[in-house]
Design an enzyme around this catalytic site. Structure first.
Site, PDB file in Angstrom:
ATOM      1  N   SER A  31      14.695  30.075  20.277  1.00  0.00           N
ATOM      2  CA  SER A  31      15.699  29.261  19.599  1.00  0.00           C
ATOM      3  C   SER A  31      16.804  28.852  20.579  1.00  0.00           C
ATOM      4  O   SER A  31      17.318  29.673  21.332  1.00  0.00           O
ATOM      5  CB  SER A  31      16.283  30.058  18.439  1.00  0.00           C
ATOM      6  N   GLY A  32      17.160  27.571  20.563  1.00  0.00           N
ATOM      7  CA  GLY A  32      18.236  27.080  21.431  1.00  0.00           C
ATOM      8  C   GLY A  32      17.746  26.651  22.802  1.00  0.00           C
ATOM      9  O   GLY A  32      18.534  26.240  23.649  1.00  0.00           O
ATOM     10  N   THR A  89      14.017  20.613  20.308  1.00  0.00           N
ATOM     11  CA  THR A  89      14.247  19.433  19.481  1.00  0.00           C
ATOM     12  C   THR A  89      14.789  18.284  20.316  1.00  0.00           C
ATOM     13  O   THR A  89      14.390  17.133  20.142  1.00  0.00           O
ATOM     14  CB  THR A  89      15.216  19.782  18.329  1.00  0.00           C
ATOM     15  N   ASN A 103      22.381  28.717  18.275  1.00  0.00           N
ATOM     16  CA  ASN A 103      22.268  27.267  18.398  1.00  0.00           C
ATOM     17  C   ASN A 103      23.072  26.598  17.280  1.00  0.00           C
ATOM     18  O   ASN A 103      22.839  26.873  16.101  1.00  0.00           O
ATOM     19  CB  ASN A 103      20.773  26.893  18.295  1.00  0.00           C
ATOM     20  N   SER A 105      20.479  24.337  14.943  1.00  0.00           N
ATOM     21  CA  SER A 105      19.145  24.946  14.989  1.00  0.00           C
ATOM     22  C   SER A 105      18.247  24.372  13.891  1.00  0.00           C
ATOM     23  O   SER A 105      18.652  24.281  12.726  1.00  0.00           O
ATOM     24  CB  SER A 105      19.292  26.463  14.800  1.00  0.00           C
ATOM     25  N   SER A 106      17.035  23.973  14.263  1.00  0.00           N
ATOM     26  CA  SER A 106      16.086  23.495  13.241  1.00  0.00           C
ATOM     27  C   SER A 106      15.644  24.702  12.427  1.00  0.00           C
ATOM     28  O   SER A 106      15.170  25.681  12.986  1.00  0.00           O
ATOM     29  CB  SER A 106      14.830  22.904  13.887  1.00  0.00           C
ATOM     30  N   GLY A 145      12.265  28.242  16.929  1.00  0.00           N
ATOM     31  CA  GLY A 145      11.907  29.218  17.946  1.00  0.00           C
ATOM     32  C   GLY A 145      11.846  30.661  17.462  1.00  0.00           C
ATOM     33  O   GLY A 145      12.315  31.005  16.383  1.00  0.00           O
ATOM     34  N   GLU A 183      12.807  34.335  17.026  1.00  0.00           N
ATOM     35  CA  GLU A 183      14.127  34.938  16.889  1.00  0.00           C
ATOM     36  C   GLU A 183      14.026  36.275  16.177  1.00  0.00           C
ATOM     37  O   GLU A 183      13.172  36.453  15.304  1.00  0.00           O
ATOM     38  CB  GLU A 183      15.022  34.032  16.029  1.00  0.00           C
TER      39      GLU A 183
END
Ligand SMILES: Nc1ncnc2c1ncn2[C@@H]1O[C@H](COP(=O)(O)OP(=O)(O)OP(=O)(O)O)[C@@H](O)[C@H]1O
Length: 422
Positions: A108-109, A113, A158, A161-162, A386, A388
């Site tokens: 993540s981050g 994206t 993030n 974050s998606s 991502g 996590e």
């Protein structure tokens, strides 16, 4: 004017392609990435794979000049770049007459994206034209702010974050012009609607409505201060996110809905339902005997009005459940009263259910806006959220972590197979 990298007098930093490292070890790879990162080179190749390090600042090499540099260029002619991956994908599709797919993986981050968006805008820039094609390109690009408003949130790692996975397919005609597209969404983290970890936020759209709606909209939707809404306060009371202007983003969300040709009435309904979900979180319960009763009856008024249902019916559905009983060949339906804990669960389930349907509706609207039956090949971009580990991991995060591990496995298998047969 055509640009060539060789004429640009660029500084060399580490090695462009890590297969050229004299000794391949974890330390050598990390050193090389670090050296390049310090020189502002975020991209490095490992053979056909591109490694990207998040710079957290706007790099100067994403302009028109670079699009021209990479268009049709041979590998190694230019430094590694996400545009080179996008160009290769597009060209392979055209030359081999075969659909292509890029998998973006990372924690993540990491910048997945943003990379996906660069790929989409590159393809949109270099592929054919015409009014219909331009509309498809607009839909593909404008689907990002729309789905991000409803599907992204600030997490501790993030700010944007998606919280859903997506597979975007761009469908091309035989001349290589985008004719349509399709978005498939996976595993929206709906648990976020009703609860967030410390330091995190709910989905962006709630903050956008509360800060960006006009006075008239606010009145119609019963919008109050952010702190008023229980569903927005689990992460703490600091609702601001550095570098994000929710009120401004709200205008982009509305604009994106118009590009998807969502009618004004439907846009109003989407906002009503979203605001209704927020209000629903403020309905609280107390125990009376063994049964739950709504503690603050007035809190039912706004959700009932916004969902366009009867207050008494909403009250009944939150505090009781219809039970199918079958015995002796007979079947009967009886209303069973819920206790306080069950009522809270029912309230949250309703909020999550409505929100998920809004999101599915938006994805469907994006797809309707770019539906086509003229398809020759397509390029697909997979961008899932991502890996996590949270203090408390929801079911969706468990599934996402599992999928990330599976993807990693497929990637290793495919790379090894390609190496062995190469
Ligand atoms: N190439 C880039 N240039 C500048 N900033 C970037 C770049 N890539 C990422 N960022 C910054 O990092 C942030 C996080 O990136 P992004 O949202 O793409 O991560 P992600 O891997 O998709 O994360 P998640 O799995 O949480 O959705 C972006 O909002 C942006 O601020």
């Amino acid at each position: 004017m055509v640009y060539h990298w060789q004429t640009q007098n660029v500084k060399l930093s580490g090695v462009d392609d890590m297969v050229l490292l004299p000794k391949i070890s974890e330390d050598a790879i990390v050193d090389n990435l670090k050296k390049r990162y310090m020189d502002d080179y975020i991209f490095t190749c490992i053979g056909p794979v591109l490694v990207s390090v998040n710079p957290f600042k706007q790099m100067p090499y994403f302009g028109e000049k670079e699009i021209q540099l990479y268009q049709g260029a041979a590998p190694y002619e230019n430094p590694p770049h996400v545009y080179a991956v996008a160009d290769e994908m597009y060209r392979n599709m055209m030359i081999d007459n075969e659909s292509q797919c890029v998998i973006i993986s990372g924690e993540s981050g990491a910048g997945k994206t943003v990379a996906a968006k660069y790929i989409m805008s590159y393809i949109s820039r270099v592929s054919g034209g015409g009014t219909r094609v331009q509309h498809i390109k607009d839909v593909i690009l404008e689907s990002n702010p729309l789905l991000e408003a409803f599907g992204n949130a600030k997490t501790v790692r993030n700010n944007n974050s998606s919280r859903f996975g997506k597979y975007v397919e761009i469908q091309f005609g035989s001349g290589g012009q985008p004719e349509g597209g399709k978005v498939s969404n996976f595993l929206l983290e709906k648990s976020r609607v009703v609860s967030q970890n410390k330091g995190e936020r709910n989905f962006h759209i709630f903050y956008q409505i509360c800060t960006g709606a006009t006075a008239e909209m606010k009145q119609n939707l019963g919008i109050a201060d952010l702190d008023y809404y229980k569903y927005l306060c689990f992460g703490g009371n600091n609702h601001r996110v550095d570098g994000t202007n929710d009120a401004h983003d709200f205008q982009e969300t509305l604009q994106a809905m118009s590009v998807m040709r969502i009618s004004k009435t439907d846009q109003d309904n989407i906002l009503k339902l979203t605001a209704g979900v927020l209000h629903l979180g403020n309905v609280s319960f107390k125990e009376s005997g063994n049964n739950a009763v709504v503690e603050n009856q007035e809190a039912l008024q706004f959700p009932a009005y916004l969902f366009d249902i009867d207050i008494a019916q909403l009250n009944a559905k939150l505090t009781s459940r219809l039970f199918d009983s079958k015995w002796g060949g007979k079947s009967d339906k009886i209303d069973v009263n819920l206790n306080k804990e069950q009522a809270l669960y029912a309230r949250n389930a309703l909020a999550k259910g409505i929100y998920t349907r809004i999101f599915d509706y938006l994805v469907q609207s994006v797809n309707n806006a770019m539906v086509t039956n003229i398809v020759s090949n397509n390029t697909g971009i997979l961008d899932i959220y991502g890996f996590e580990i949270f203090e408390s991991n929801g079911f969706e995060q468990f599934c996402i972590n599992f999928v990330n591990e599976k993807l990693q496995q497929i990637f290793i298998e495919l790379t090894l197979k390609a190496e062995q047969s190469g």
